[in-house]
Design a protein around this motif. Structure first.
Motif, PDB file in Angstrom:
ATOM      1  N   MET A  16       0.647  14.739  12.121  1.00  0.00           N
ATOM      2  CA  MET A  16       2.204  14.256  12.125  1.00  0.00           C
ATOM      3  C   MET A  16       2.992  15.581  11.461  1.00  0.00           C
ATOM      4  O   MET A  16       2.495  16.144  10.549  1.00  0.00           O
ATOM      5  CB  MET A  16       2.611  13.253  11.356  1.00  0.00           C
ATOM      6  N   VAL A  17       4.009  15.945  12.375  1.00  0.00           N
ATOM      7  CA  VAL A  17       4.771  17.007  12.027  1.00  0.00           C
ATOM      8  C   VAL A  17       6.197  16.774  12.201  1.00  0.00           C
ATOM      9  O   VAL A  17       6.756  15.870  12.946  1.00  0.00           O
ATOM     10  CB  VAL A  17       4.554  18.267  13.213  1.00  0.00           C
ATOM     11  N   SER A  18       6.985  17.144  11.129  1.00  0.00           N
ATOM     12  CA  SER A  18       8.444  16.774  11.056  1.00  0.00           C
ATOM     13  C   SER A  18       9.299  18.163  10.697  1.00  0.00           C
ATOM     14  O   SER A  18       8.732  19.098   9.926  1.00  0.00           O
ATOM     15  CB  SER A  18       8.825  15.885   9.884  1.00  0.00           C
ATOM     16  N   ASP A  19      10.451  18.178  11.253  1.00  0.00           N
ATOM     17  CA  ASP A  19      11.024  19.486  10.963  1.00  0.00           C
ATOM     18  C   ASP A  19      12.302  18.952  10.011  1.00  0.00           C
ATOM     19  O   ASP A  19      12.031  18.216   9.184  1.00  0.00           O
ATOM     20  CB  ASP A  19      11.891  19.919  12.319  1.00  0.00           C
ATOM     21  N   ALA A  20      13.384  19.912   9.839  1.00  0.00           N
ATOM     22  CA  ALA A  20      14.224  19.681   8.754  1.00  0.00           C
ATOM     23  C   ALA A  20      15.280  18.488   8.832  1.00  0.00           C
ATOM     24  O   ALA A  20      16.206  18.280   7.961  1.00  0.00           O
ATOM     25  CB  ALA A  20      14.650  21.116   8.648  1.00  0.00           C
ATOM     26  N   PRO A  71       0.656  -1.187   0.107  1.00  0.00           N
ATOM     27  CA  PRO A  71      -0.069   0.025  -0.072  1.00  0.00           C
ATOM     28  C   PRO A  71       0.822   1.235   0.030  1.00  0.00           C
ATOM     29  O   PRO A  71       1.901   1.226   0.560  1.00  0.00           O
ATOM     30  CB  PRO A  71      -0.822  -0.239   1.230  1.00  0.00           C
ATOM     31  N   SER A  72       0.338   2.226  -0.590  1.00  0.00           N
ATOM     32  CA  SER A  72       1.069   3.651  -0.925  1.00  0.00           C
ATOM     33  C   SER A  72       0.367   4.456   0.153  1.00  0.00           C
ATOM     34  O   SER A  72      -0.945   4.792   0.197  1.00  0.00           O
ATOM     35  CB  SER A  72       0.928   4.143  -2.262  1.00  0.00           C
ATOM     36  N   PHE A  73       1.306   5.196   1.205  1.00  0.00           N
ATOM     37  CA  PHE A  73       0.735   6.434   2.052  1.00  0.00           C
ATOM     38  C   PHE A  73       0.962   7.541   1.705  1.00  0.00           C
ATOM     39  O   PHE A  73       2.175   7.806   1.282  1.00  0.00           O
ATOM     40  CB  PHE A  73       1.225   5.820   3.569  1.00  0.00           C
ATOM     41  N   THR A  74       0.020   8.476   1.886  1.00  0.00           N
ATOM     42  CA  THR A  74       0.347   9.814   1.354  1.00  0.00           C
ATOM     43  C   THR A  74       0.060  10.670   2.628  1.00  0.00           C
ATOM     44  O   THR A  74      -0.015  10.186   3.663  1.00  0.00           O
ATOM     45  CB  THR A  74      -0.689  10.288   0.324  1.00  0.00           C
ATOM     46  N   CYS A  75       0.379  11.784   2.568  1.00  0.00           N
ATOM     47  CA  CYS A  75       0.207  12.794   3.568  1.00  0.00           C
ATOM     48  C   CYS A  75      -1.182  13.433   3.782  1.00  0.00           C
ATOM     49  O   CYS A  75      -1.589  14.290   3.157  1.00  0.00           O
ATOM     50  CB  CYS A  75       1.239  14.114   3.283  1.00  0.00           C
ATOM     51  N   GLY A  76      -1.671  12.651   4.805  1.00  0.00           N
ATOM     52  CA  GLY A  76      -3.104  13.014   5.336  1.00  0.00           C
ATOM     53  C   GLY A  76      -4.109  12.318   4.460  1.00  0.00           C
ATOM     54  O   GLY A  76      -3.893  11.819   3.423  1.00  0.00           O
ATOM     55  N   GLY A  77      -5.545  13.000   4.807  1.00  0.00           N
ATOM     56  CA  GLY A  77      -6.545  12.334   4.021  1.00  0.00           C
ATOM     57  C   GLY A  77      -7.821  12.083   4.959  1.00  0.00           C
ATOM     58  O   GLY A  77      -7.710  12.204   6.389  1.00  0.00           O
ATOM     59  N   ASN A  78      -8.880  11.819   4.317  1.00  0.00           N
ATOM     60  CA  ASN A  78     -10.139  11.621   5.374  1.00  0.00           C
ATOM     61  C   ASN A  78     -10.197  10.090   5.112  1.00  0.00           C
ATOM     62  O   ASN A  78     -10.559   9.523   3.879  1.00  0.00           O
ATOM     63  CB  ASN A  78     -11.366  12.464   4.534  1.00  0.00           C
ATOM     64  N   ASN A 136      10.201  18.625   7.159  1.00  0.00           N
ATOM     65  CA  ASN A 136       9.335  19.767   6.904  1.00  0.00           C
ATOM     66  C   ASN A 136       7.963  19.663   6.228  1.00  0.00           C
ATOM     67  O   ASN A 136       7.460  20.298   5.147  1.00  0.00           O
ATOM     68  CB  ASN A 136      10.070  20.839   6.067  1.00  0.00           C
ATOM     69  N   THR A 137       7.240  18.678   6.964  1.00  0.00           N
ATOM     70  CA  THR A 137       5.846  18.389   6.468  1.00  0.00           C
ATOM     71  C   THR A 137       4.922  18.287   7.657  1.00  0.00           C
ATOM     72  O   THR A 137       5.415  18.360   9.031  1.00  0.00           O
ATOM     73  CB  THR A 137       5.794  16.893   5.785  1.00  0.00           C
ATOM     74  N   LYS A 138       3.781  18.690   7.523  1.00  0.00           N
ATOM     75  CA  LYS A 138       2.736  18.536   8.392  1.00  0.00           C
ATOM     76  C   LYS A 138       1.417  17.892   7.911  1.00  0.00           C
ATOM     77  O   LYS A 138       0.746  18.371   6.693  1.00  0.00           O
ATOM     78  CB  LYS A 138       2.133  20.109   8.957  1.00  0.00           C
ATOM     79  N   CYS A 139       1.071  16.649   8.119  1.00  0.00           N
ATOM     80  CA  CYS A 139       0.220  15.838   7.720  1.00  0.00           C
ATOM     81  C   CYS A 139      -1.008  15.637   8.568  1.00  0.00           C
ATOM     82  O   CYS A 139      -0.825  15.400   9.856  1.00  0.00           O
ATOM     83  CB  CYS A 139       0.536  14.352   7.144  1.00  0.00           C
TER      84      CYS A 139
END
Length: 419
Positions: A127-131, A30-37, A57-60
């Motif tokens: 989910m939040v990630s920094d640099a 399965p392929s997981f993307t950044c966020g969703g309903n 540097n993402t926020k999902c």
């Protein structure tokens, strides 16, 4: 124990069926993307790119909705995010509801929490990630459950009646199960505060309460900055009073040893109500009561800042002795609130120590911000006293020294010293 194994096996089978269904449809991982309903009775959520390294540097944000009349249950199957004692950099937040919901927890590192349960049919993951440092992210499974089916593995919820009781799952018939997380959100009218007392208490004992434990927080969410105390062992903590009209009580058990559990009671009190408590001598972690503001005279901070005595002469007169790295130092009026990542503990006393993965940290209040003067990123030896919240306090009269490797031998000798 048989029930716990059966429940865990059932969860594993559910995950296997879910993964089989997804693979059968796509013929590949399965392929997981950044966020969703996500809607339905069950599903799988993974960090972007899982099991590969998640991007910086993402926020999902994932929004879960299960059928009306049911609650959402989330279990982490894998967790690998940048580790930090306060989860400040890369982390996953879980909320009950979609908008302005109660935060059920913030997680990082590799330690998986137990099952998390929403108060209604909606739940949010962020989910939040920094640099910088990254890991493989997370894999979790959500499912729908009837509210009345929560007794065995699920617990917690909102408590807003003037008084009530809360217990670990299975109380008093048998031990609480392994791998659960319970969060009780107690809400009083705005002009009242909350008193919490534990009648019976038996949670797996550990010097730092790293495994099974109860944490109590001021406010409406799980936030280490507002933590009143962290408890384990077999002695009931002293009564606790909230600062405001909301309180969160979180119970967590890992996947190993369990114990009898606890029964606790709460009631609302007028804001002017006060209480005096004495910590039981055998409690593993400090029993805490309502935070009492530290009052120190201006004269104390006008003393000449000169270190007195030696490691040896200060060891027995101090409540605690640790070495650690200052990871934050925030001025508050004339004092400084420091968070210290612990290198070693030589005398613990009632100092409240928090655990995140393999990292331990503690809070230390430096009464006079220029004495002793500490700098972020440097290592120190701290000796001082402990307040009613389990927080270390250090004044000009206490002993603080820049930590060097040559000090280790002397500290190791002191650790075995009888005072």
């Amino acid at each position: 124990m048989r029930r716990v194994c059966a429940a865990l096996c059932a969860r594993c089978l559910q995950l296997a069926f879910l993964l089989t269904g997804i693979c059968a449809q796509s013929q590949h991982r399965p392929s997981f993307t950044c966020g969703g309903n996500l809607t339905g009775e069950s599903g799988i959520i993974g960090s972007q790119g899982y099991p590969g390294v998640y991007p910086p540097n993402t926020k999902c944000v994932w929004r879960i909705t299960v059928p009306e009349g049911k609650v959402a249950v989330l279990s982490f199957r894998f967790l690998d995010l940048e580790n930090d004692s306060l989860c400040r950099y890369d982390y996953v937040d879980v909320y009950s509801g979609h908008v302005n919901g109660q935060r059920l927890g913030r997680f990082c590192g590799t330690f998986k929490p137990g099952a998390l349960v929403s108060t209604g049919n909606k739940m949010t993951l962020q989910m939040v990630s920094d640099a910088n440092t990254a890991g493989s992210g997370f894999l979790s499974v959500f499912s729908a459950a009837q509210p009345h089916e929560r007794g065995e593995q699920y617990c917690g919820g909102r408590l807003d009646k003037p008084s009530g009781t809360f217990t670990t799952p299975n109380w008093p018939d048998r031990d609480y199960p392994a791998g659960v997380t319970c969060s009780w959100h107690i809400v009083a009218p705005k002009n009242q505060i909350i008193e919490v007392k534990f009648e019976k208490f038996d949670v797996e004992r550990d010097n730092y309460c790293r495994y099974d434990h109860v944490s109590i927080f001021n406010g409406a969410e799980i936030n280490d900055a507002k933590k009143i105390g962290k408890y384990c062992g077999d002695s009931p903590p002293a009564p606790v009073l909230s600062e405001g009209n909301q309180l969160v009580i979180q119970f967590l058990s890992d996947l190993s040893l369990t114990a009898d559990g606890f029964i606790g009671h709460y009631k609302f009190r007028p804001k002017k109500f006060s209480i005096t408590t004495t910590p039981p001598p055998t409690t593993t972690q400090p029993a805490t009561s309502r935070p009492i503001p530290l009052k120190h005279s201006v004269a104390l901070c006008r003393q000449k800042c000169k270190r007195r005595g030696t490691l040896e002469s200060n060891f027995c007169s101090s409540n605690f002795a640790i070495t650690g790295t200052v990871i934050s130092a925030v001025p508050r009026g004339g004092s400084v609130s420091a968070t210290v990542s612990i290198i070693n503990v030589y005398k613990e006393g009632n100092l409240a120590i928090q655990q995140a993965g393999k990292t331990m940290s503690t809070k230390i209040l430096i009464l006079c911000k220029k004495c002793p003067f500490v700098r972020r990123g440097l290592n120190y030896i701290f000796m001082g006293h402990v307040d009613q919240d389990g927080r270390g306090t250090v004044g000009p009269q206490h002993f603080v020294l820049a930590f060097k490797s040559k000090n280790q031998k002397a500290l190791g000798t002191l650790k075995n010293k009888r005072c």
